[in-house]
Each structure stands twice: as C-alpha cells, then as structure tokens.
Design a protein around this motif. Structure first.
Motif, short mmCIF file in Angstrom:
data_model
loop_
_atom_site.label_atom_id
_atom_site.label_comp_id
_atom_site.label_asym_id
_atom_site.label_seq_id
_atom_site.Cartn_x
_atom_site.Cartn_y
_atom_site.Cartn_z
N VAL A 94 0.87 -1.18 0.00
CA VAL A 94 0.00 0.00 0.00
C VAL A 94 0.91 1.23 0.00
O VAL A 94 1.74 1.40 0.90
N GLN A 96 1.53 5.62 -0.43
CA GLN A 96 0.92 6.86 0.05
C GLN A 96 -0.08 7.40 -0.97
O GLN A 96 -1.12 7.94 -0.60
N TYR A 98 -1.85 5.72 -3.05
CA TYR A 98 -2.88 4.69 -3.28
C TYR A 98 -2.67 3.92 -4.58
O TYR A 98 -2.96 2.73 -4.64
N GLN A 154 -8.17 5.09 0.43
CA GLN A 154 -7.17 4.36 1.20
C GLN A 154 -7.69 2.97 1.57
O GLN A 154 -6.94 1.99 1.54
N LEU A 158 -6.09 -0.66 0.58
CA LEU A 158 -5.84 -1.69 1.59
C LEU A 158 -6.53 -2.99 1.20
O LEU A 158 -5.95 -4.08 1.33
N LEU A 169 2.40 -7.75 4.45
CA LEU A 169 1.82 -6.51 3.96
C LEU A 169 2.80 -5.37 4.19
O LEU A 169 3.23 -5.14 5.32
N MET A 171 3.52 -1.25 3.90
CA MET A 171 2.78 0.00 3.85
C MET A 171 3.77 1.15 3.92
O MET A 171 4.48 1.32 4.92
N ASP A 172 3.83 1.96 2.85
CA ASP A 172 4.79 3.06 2.75
C ASP A 172 4.08 4.39 2.91
O ASP A 172 3.43 4.87 1.97
N PRO A 174 1.28 5.28 4.23
CA PRO A 174 -0.03 5.16 3.61
C PRO A 174 -1.04 6.23 4.03
O PRO A 174 -2.03 6.43 3.33
N ILE A 190 -6.59 0.04 10.46
CA ILE A 190 -5.45 -0.82 10.12
C ILE A 190 -5.07 -1.69 11.31
O ILE A 190 -4.78 -2.88 11.18
N VAL A 201 2.95 -7.08 9.19
CA VAL A 201 2.98 -5.76 8.57
C VAL A 201 4.33 -5.10 8.75
O VAL A 201 4.87 -5.06 9.86
N TYR A 203 5.72 -1.36 8.12
CA TYR A 203 5.07 -0.05 7.95
C TYR A 203 6.14 1.05 8.00
O TYR A 203 7.00 1.04 8.89
#
Length: 387
Positions: A94, A96, A98, A154, A158, A169, A171-172, A174, A190, A201, A203
């Motif tokens: 995921v 930033q 989208y 968002q 996800l 998963l 997530m950068d 997000p 989340i 995750v 993140y």
C-alpha cells in the motif's frame, strides 16, 4: 466462501516470517542502507521510523522487489526473495498515493491481483465483496476512485493489498495524504485488521505519534542504519542514543561527563550542575555523556537534592489538555516542560517568572554523547541532520 481468521496467518509468535541479513544498498557514492540485519515475526506490526533519507523506504522497496540489494539476503518464510521479481513475491503493498487505477471501478481495482493470479471469476467476485466488507466499504464496488473520499480510496488500496491473503503486507507512508481526523480513523482501522487477522505488517512512517500508536515494535533509522529496535515503551522510556530520544517525542538534553557510578545510576557533571540519571547506555567514569529527560517528567517547584535547576519562563504555549513551557536556564540552555491542565491551573505561570524544576533520577537516561556541537561553539562543524 467467507473470509475468516483461519484464512490469515496466526497471531504474533516468535517465528520470523521476514529476515534481512547483511542487506546493503548503494546508489553511486551514497550508501542508502548499510549492512542491515532485521527479522519480522509472524503476525507482527513492525514500523520503520526515521527522517527523509534515512533508508527506511529504500529498505521497504528492497523487500517489495522495487530495488535490488547491493549485498545481503532477504527471505520470506525461509525462501529467498532476491531471485524473484516484484510481481512474483506474493506481497501486499500500500503506497501513500494509493496507486488506484482511475479507469477501473472499486471492484475492478480490488479484483486485479486475483485476476493476475488466475483465480476463478466466481471466486474473485466472492472475495472482492468479502474484502470490501472487511474494510468498511460494502456496496461500493460499482463506484470509481474519483467518486471516493481520501479515506475511502485508502480503504480500497488496503482491500486490494490483502484480497489475495499475502503472508506480508508492506505500507509506505499510507496515511500521509489524509487529514488528522482521517489519519486517526485509518490508524484504528489498520490496527483492527492487523490484530483480528494476524497480518504481518512492515510499515514506514516519519510520524512519531503514528509509530507509537500502531506498532508492536519500532525500528529507528538514521543515516542508513537502525539505531534501535524495540517496543514503543522501550524506545520512549529507555532510548539508547540521543537520536532515538529525539525521534520519539520531545527530549531535553544536558551534556557533560560521567563523574561517578552509583548502582544503576550515574552522576554527570554539566553546566547546570551535577545531575543524576539512569545509566541506560552503560557509560563509565570519564565518558562524555548526555542526560536525556522527557518534558512531562520534569516537575516545577519540586526539586530533588540533585537534578535541581532554576530558569526563567520564556514562553507558555496552550495545547488544550496540556501546557508547554519553555524555560531558559542561567547557562542559556532552553528546556521544555509539559504540564497537564490540572497542574497548570494549580500552579499558573507567566512569562518571565523565575522557577525551579527537577526530576527523579529513574526518569532520566544517561547516553553516550553523539550530539553535534552547537553551531555557535563549533563554527567549523556541520550539524548532523539525521538524513
């Protein structure tokens, strides 16, 4: 087929699902990531925290397959990822922004990873509907991204990342594009999905509060290296370096030299006098040291035998439930003190007031002095930026 907890990995245990060993990334003459060793436990929420240029996003990109390591190995569930292109790593990502397909409906966006994996059309429809329900968007399948709010987009991103039930998963940043209220709402969403389904995750964020709120563990990045890994409480209460202390909330720093060791504590001679604090980093007599103390641990009008400093109030900042007071000591040192509303109302302060403050030795940490010299006392040195 309904999505159940059994469809996802087991809750957090000690078994590593992702391992990075000796991972390095060099761009030209710049080392972006330097010999990184790290393991992510199955079902864990691990956050990379650090300033821009510290290596956290580059590390995430290497795990995702968007960057190739210069050296080192990355394994997922014991299998090396290095030979696999990004699309074969079976990792949810995921971003930033989208990265939704504007010409596809919500259902089409969420279905895309399943279509690429050759999943049966009926199974795709079932999974898409179930996953949209999981993220709070039942009935949104026929809409297009342009018809959604930022928070809804968002959620779609996800849903797309978890619809194929990935073992990991990524997530950068997000939530970076959302306003504060939506960010707080999505943090809760989340966290719920992570805990309910045992998602593993990784993140990335530069937001300190976000890292503290969401993480099982936090890895603090600085100049391509990890300075410390631990729980939010460990990093906040017992940081091992001044950089870590400054990366999670505000800290006051007093520089000096260790003059005595008393059990788990030591005495540090500073411009403000002899200060007593917890010997977090295991310093010895004569070492250059920094005493780090959180603003909320300082007590106005309650000095101890040691750790008693006097200063003048230079600024009072109203923060609703708290007051931030900026004090200037006799040596010119600026100190931040936080008071809750009740304390502030019971002891009202005004600009220019002269006060004494102190703290308990157990509430402060003695760390190795790794801080840059103030510019005015070291004109030939460049302050460290943390990048």
């Amino acid at each position: 087929m309904a999505v159940t907890i059994a469809d996802f990995p087991a809750p957090l245990d000690k078994a590593p699902t992702l391992e990075l060993t000796g991972v390095r990334k060099i761009f030209g003459d710049t080392t972006a990531v330097a010999d990184l060793d790290l393991a992510l436990c199955r079902g864990e929420f691990l956050t990379f925290l650090g300033p821009s240029g510290s290596g956290k996003t580059t590390t995430l990109a290497m795990v995702a397959g968007l960057e190739k390591p210069t050296a080192g190995t990355i394994t997922l569930d014991g299998l090396p990822l290095d030979p696999l292109p990004a699309y074969r790593r079976n990792i949810g990502v995921v971003f930033q922004n989208y990265a939704l397909f504007p010409h596809m409906t919500v259902a089409g966006n969420v279905a895309f990873p399943l279509e690429m994996r050759g999943v049966d059309r009926q199974e795709i429809a079932t999974r898409v509907n179930e996953t949209l329900t999981l993220v709070g968007l039942p009935g949104f399948g026929a809409r297009y991204p342009a018809q959604l709010s930022g928070g809804q987009q968002q959620r779609v991103a996800l849903a797309r990342a978890i619809v194929f039930r990935p073992p990991l998963l990524l997530m950068d940043e997000p939530l970076g594009a959302l306003d504060k209220r939506l960010r707080a709402q999505m943090q809760i969403e989340i966290m719920r999905l992570h805990r309910e389904f045992g998602l593993s995750v990784l993140y990335v964020t530069h937001d300190q509060e976000e890292a503290l709120v969401m993480s099982d563990r936090i890895a603090v990045f600085n100049a391509g290296r990890i300075e410390q890994v631990g729980t939010a409480q460990e990093l906040y209460e017992r940081p091992q370096t001044p950089f870590v202390a400054g990366s999670l909330g505000d800290s006051n720093f007093f520089r000096g030299k260790v003059r005595a060791i008393e059990g788990a504590h030591c005495l540090v001679e500073t411009e403000e006098g002899m200060l007593n604090a917890y010997n977090t980093a295991g310093l010895r007599i004569g070492d250059a040291a920094v005493v780090a103390i959180r603003p909320e641990r300082l007590r106005i009008g309650e000095p101890t035998a040691l750790n008693s400093i006097t200063g003048n109030v230079s600024e009072i900042i109203y923060l609703g439930a708290r007051r931030k007071c900026l004090l200037r000591t006799g040596s010119g040192h600026e100190v931040i003190v936080l008071q809750n509303a009740e304390s502030a109302e019971g002891m009202p302060l005004h600009q220019g007031a002269r006060i004494t403050f102190g703290w308990q030795a157990r509430d402060a940490n003695v760390l190795f002095d790794q801080m840059p010299e103030p510019v005015e006392t070291a004109p030939n040195r460049r302050p460290r930026t943390g990048d």
